[in-house]
Design a protein around this motif. Sequence first.
Motif, PDB file in Angstrom:
ATOM      1  N   PHE A  19      -3.137   5.933   6.806  1.00 41.47           N
ATOM      2  CA  PHE A  19      -4.921   6.421   7.413  1.00 41.47           C
ATOM      3  C   PHE A  19      -5.738   4.867   6.940  1.00 41.47           C
ATOM      4  O   PHE A  19      -7.015   4.682   7.180  1.00 41.47           O
ATOM      5  CB  PHE A  19      -5.467   7.291   6.083  1.00 41.47           C
ATOM      6  N   VAL A  20      -4.939   3.861   7.427  1.00 36.46           N
ATOM      7  CA  VAL A  20      -6.271   2.552   7.081  1.00 36.46           C
ATOM      8  C   VAL A  20      -7.185   2.601   8.294  1.00 36.46           C
ATOM      9  O   VAL A  20      -6.446   2.869  10.041  1.00 36.46           O
ATOM     10  CB  VAL A  20      -5.319   0.910   7.212  1.00 36.46           C
ATOM     11  N   GLY A  21      -8.221   2.841   8.706  1.00 38.51           N
ATOM     12  CA  GLY A  21      -9.695   2.488   9.198  1.00 38.51           C
ATOM     13  C   GLY A  21      -9.887   3.942   9.504  1.00 38.51           C
ATOM     14  O   GLY A  21     -10.790   3.358  10.322  1.00 38.51           O
ATOM     15  N   GLU A  35      -9.926   6.549   7.164  1.00 41.32           N
ATOM     16  CA  GLU A  35      -9.953   7.364   6.339  1.00 41.32           C
ATOM     17  C   GLU A  35      -9.991   8.635   5.435  1.00 41.32           C
ATOM     18  O   GLU A  35     -11.476   8.803   6.348  1.00 41.32           O
ATOM     19  CB  GLU A  35     -10.115   6.458   4.687  1.00 41.32           C
ATOM     20  N   MET A  38       1.088  -0.826  -0.233  1.00 39.63           N
ATOM     21  CA  MET A  38      -0.308  -0.103  -0.082  1.00 39.63           C
ATOM     22  C   MET A  38       0.647   1.034   0.320  1.00 39.63           C
ATOM     23  O   MET A  38       1.730   1.071   0.598  1.00 39.63           O
ATOM     24  CB  MET A  38      -0.985  -0.363   1.032  1.00 39.63           C
ATOM     25  N   ALA A  96      -6.674  -2.296  12.814  1.00 38.71           N
ATOM     26  CA  ALA A  96      -6.991  -0.634  12.984  1.00 38.71           C
ATOM     27  C   ALA A  96      -8.045  -0.519  13.010  1.00 38.71           C
ATOM     28  O   ALA A  96      -8.737   0.728  12.976  1.00 38.71           O
ATOM     29  CB  ALA A  96      -5.655  -0.956  11.470  1.00 38.71           C
ATOM     30  N   ILE A 127     -11.030  -2.268  11.520  1.00 38.94           N
ATOM     31  CA  ILE A 127     -12.282  -2.315  10.556  1.00 38.94           C
ATOM     32  C   ILE A 127     -12.563  -3.457  10.559  1.00 38.94           C
ATOM     33  O   ILE A 127     -11.842  -4.666  11.074  1.00 38.94           O
ATOM     34  CB  ILE A 127     -10.509  -2.456   9.089  1.00 38.94           C
ATOM     35  N   LEU A 179     -21.499  11.545  -2.785  1.00 34.16           N
ATOM     36  CA  LEU A 179     -20.554  10.483  -2.203  1.00 34.16           C
ATOM     37  C   LEU A 179     -19.622  10.742  -1.352  1.00 34.16           C
ATOM     38  O   LEU A 179     -18.915  11.900  -2.150  1.00 34.16           O
ATOM     39  CB  LEU A 179     -19.682   9.198  -3.434  1.00 34.16           C
ATOM     40  N   LYS A 180     -18.555   9.730  -0.490  1.00 34.65           N
ATOM     41  CA  LYS A 180     -17.375  10.347   0.320  1.00 34.65           C
ATOM     42  C   LYS A 180     -16.910   9.166  -0.257  1.00 34.65           C
ATOM     43  O   LYS A 180     -16.018   8.489  -0.095  1.00 34.65           O
ATOM     44  CB  LYS A 180     -17.755   9.794   2.134  1.00 34.65           C
ATOM     45  N   ILE A 181     -15.582  10.625  -1.368  1.00 37.10           N
ATOM     46  CA  ILE A 181     -14.568  10.092  -1.498  1.00 37.10           C
ATOM     47  C   ILE A 181     -13.165   9.557  -0.404  1.00 37.10           C
ATOM     48  O   ILE A 181     -13.068  10.830  -0.291  1.00 37.10           O
ATOM     49  CB  ILE A 181     -14.293  10.474  -2.500  1.00 37.10           C
ATOM     50  N   PHE A 182     -12.231   8.783  -1.201  1.00 33.79           N
ATOM     51  CA  PHE A 182     -11.349   8.735  -0.138  1.00 33.79           C
ATOM     52  C   PHE A 182     -10.204  10.229  -0.764  1.00 33.79           C
ATOM     53  O   PHE A 182     -10.102  10.684  -1.891  1.00 33.79           O
ATOM     54  CB  PHE A 182      -9.677   7.598  -0.488  1.00 33.79           C
ATOM     55  N   ARG A 222       2.596   7.518  13.427  1.00 38.25           N
ATOM     56  CA  ARG A 222       1.380   7.476  12.450  1.00 38.25           C
ATOM     57  C   ARG A 222       0.673   7.644  13.670  1.00 38.25           C
ATOM     58  O   ARG A 222      -0.714   7.813  14.291  1.00 38.25           O
ATOM     59  CB  ARG A 222       1.436   5.452  12.204  1.00 38.25           C
ATOM     60  N   THR A 271     -11.911  11.345   3.964  1.00 40.60           N
ATOM     61  CA  THR A 271     -12.937  11.372   3.487  1.00 40.60           C
ATOM     62  C   THR A 271     -12.984  13.013   2.458  1.00 40.60           C
ATOM     63  O   THR A 271     -12.694  14.047   3.297  1.00 40.60           O
ATOM     64  CB  THR A 271     -14.214  10.663   3.070  1.00 40.60           C
ATOM     65  N   ARG A 315      -2.203   6.345   2.217  1.00 44.21           N
ATOM     66  CA  ARG A 315      -3.198   5.020   1.950  1.00 44.21           C
ATOM     67  C   ARG A 315      -3.338   4.773   3.412  1.00 44.21           C
ATOM     68  O   ARG A 315      -3.977   4.028   4.183  1.00 44.21           O
ATOM     69  CB  ARG A 315      -3.133   4.042   0.851  1.00 44.21           C
ATOM     70  N   ASN A 340     -10.134   1.086   0.983  1.00 42.89           N
ATOM     71  CA  ASN A 340      -9.017   0.929   1.127  1.00 42.89           C
ATOM     72  C   ASN A 340      -8.720  -0.175   2.532  1.00 42.89           C
ATOM     73  O   ASN A 340      -8.083  -1.311   2.293  1.00 42.89           O
ATOM     74  CB  ASN A 340      -8.416   2.173   2.032  1.00 42.89           C
ATOM     75  N   TRP A 341      -9.902  -0.710   2.698  1.00 42.98           N
ATOM     76  CA  TRP A 341     -10.361  -1.459   3.697  1.00 42.98           C
ATOM     77  C   TRP A 341      -9.656  -2.928   3.072  1.00 42.98           C
ATOM     78  O   TRP A 341      -9.473  -3.501   3.541  1.00 42.98           O
ATOM     79  CB  TRP A 341     -11.880  -1.858   4.374  1.00 42.98           C
ATOM     80  N   TYR A 379     -11.644   5.006  -4.560  1.00 45.67           N
ATOM     81  CA  TYR A 379     -11.848   5.593  -4.057  1.00 45.67           C
ATOM     82  C   TYR A 379     -12.658   6.454  -3.074  1.00 45.67           C
ATOM     83  O   TYR A 379     -13.339   6.976  -2.405  1.00 45.67           O
ATOM     84  CB  TYR A 379     -12.603   5.921  -5.100  1.00 45.67           C
ATOM     85  N   THR A 380     -12.692   5.340  -1.779  1.00 46.16           N
ATOM     86  CA  THR A 380     -13.789   5.277  -1.078  1.00 46.16           C
ATOM     87  C   THR A 380     -13.271   3.817  -0.055  1.00 46.16           C
ATOM     88  O   THR A 380     -11.972   3.590  -0.386  1.00 46.16           O
ATOM     89  CB  THR A 380     -14.822   4.107  -0.922  1.00 46.16           C
ATOM     90  N   PRO A 381     -12.943   4.722   1.319  1.00 48.34           N
ATOM     91  CA  PRO A 381     -12.356   4.047   2.938  1.00 48.34           C
ATOM     92  C   PRO A 381     -12.559   2.298   2.731  1.00 48.34           C
ATOM     93  O   PRO A 381     -11.785   1.611   3.002  1.00 48.34           O
ATOM     94  CB  PRO A 381     -12.946   5.010   3.787  1.00 48.34           C
TER      95      PRO A 381
END
Lengths: 274, 333
Positions: free
Chosen positions: A104-106, A108, A97, B211, B213, A116-119, A162, A110, A101, B196-197, B191-193
């Motif tokens: 911010f795992v978990g 993220e 990754m 984390a 998830i 929509l909610k985009i990363f 982090r 947006t 990315r 990423n998960w 493009y979404t969280p």
Amino acid sequence: MAENTPVLELRDVNKSFGPIDVLHDISLKVHAGEVLCLLGDNGAGKSTLIKTLAGVHRPTSGTILMDGDEVSFDRPKDAQDRGISTVHQFGGTFPLMTIGRSFFVGVEPTKKFGPLKIFDRKTANETAVKAVQDFGITRIDDGDRLIGGLSGGERQSLAIARAVHFGARVLILDEPTAALGVKQASHVLRIVLEAKKRGLAVIFITHQVTHAMAVGDHFAVLIRGALAANFMRGEKSREEITDLMAGGEALADLDSIIEGYMETHEGHPPAPVA
Amino acid sequence: MDTFAIGNLMRRPEAGAILSLIAVIAFYVIFGGVNLVNLFGAASWVNFAANLGIVALPLGLLMIAGELDISIGAMIPAGSMSIAIVSGYYGMPIVVGMAVALGLGVLVGLVNGLLATRTTVPSLIITLGTLVAMQGIVLAGSVLLTGNASVPLSAPDWAKTIFGQLLGGSYQIIIVWWIALTALFVLIIHYTPWGNWVFAMGGDKESARNAGIPTNKVTITLFVLSAVSASFVGMCGAILFNSAQVSGGMNYIFNAVVSVVVGGVLLTGGFGSVMGIFFGTLTFAIVNQGIYFTDIDRNWSSLIIGVMLLLAVLMNNSFRKLAMTARPKKKPA
């Protein structure tokens, strides 16, 4: 009072897995701005101890206190929410990754994109790069790089940055320098000191005497799941510490004393050597 | 600037798939005497790709998340048989048949997902079990209920229009579904969280869980997605061809896995892209169906697929290394 209340305290913590007792009556205190070096051979219970602190295991008996209040963690997330963060030996656990990315795992960030909610990649990358640069690792300047392309020391540094960024107050470092060369390890040690300077309580697990001596304020030695020694910097000479850590004569003595004591005291260990 | 763009492409998961696609077309043109106009104008391989692609997309996501689902091989006939039995044999409204077909997908996906998250059995073994079990259920169930292993179905016009018409006389409507689903998955995964998960879980499930998830929920959702997509493909097939058979579908397992792997998804999870899976499917379809446009005896097509698979995997390996080690060019200060 507040000055002296430890951030994290263990009182008579025991942990058993079925019939096997792994931790015996562990009592430990860690203060803010202090580095506690947790020493001990493989199988001494270090991993179980830190996993108990991180909320992976629940103690069989005994209490964990944060800022003097009793806490109990059902899941690792609970411990994290209270500010206990663990960084493992290989730091970045998602080699494929990107820096932004994985940072911010978990959690993220947006941004809105229509309904929509985009990363939010840009914010993620910028925040991650800035966080690690604040720790003095200026070589990381592109959040789109893959974690796998970083050196071991950089990965550790990123993982520590982090944890600090997300409000860690207790930082558990599980052998962060074990797989590193001399120069890389010194990077990590510098970051440990930086974290300490920022007022974090650091629990540092290591086998290397020099690394422990370089950053440790407080040393605790685990033998057979019991706290065999617990002392502050300056209370023991360098030789004594080295001997304890390197498995020398003093360690062997303690080992046999504890074994004998526990056999005659229903499994309870003796009080730790101060 | 141009070399920079190419360098960037090389580091992307779909690089291998795109190069494979070009290589396969070039091979067919040079050694098979393919007329490109005929090839690109043909519906056969596009139809093939669309049916395969709808199954390959969620399978690829599962593989990115570190899981595998081979029960799709039974879910395709299960989807087509259940709609044919409910709406064809018993004459119930087509929506009921659709609900049963897709609901069966949800059910099997839930079983796969729950078993995969509650046990430590590898998902290959779990879905092998549900694959064989579903084959049994589909065969025994249809013989028990209808006395036959093949059931006719006549769908109303509106259902035909949406799920089973031929555009321009030969292009199945499912192509539109495939492209739309690809676009939807690109959005979700990249493009979404949530996307990423999926990658984080494939990289290290333990860390992902720590984390915060909800790894079990994501895993179960992916299994449901995969089983539902497979029964959707079966359902569309039954509506299009006005009948359903209990056999078939097994080829999809290997075809989909090959497409996904050619598409640059790492078998152990954590790396891949939706566009890669898309191009991997296209490449596979052209190898598999394009051979009819060549002078090559079609018995050779398996050999070509095998060689292409190996080449693509080798390429993907080196591209991944490139992605890890190479750092993008320094921006001008």
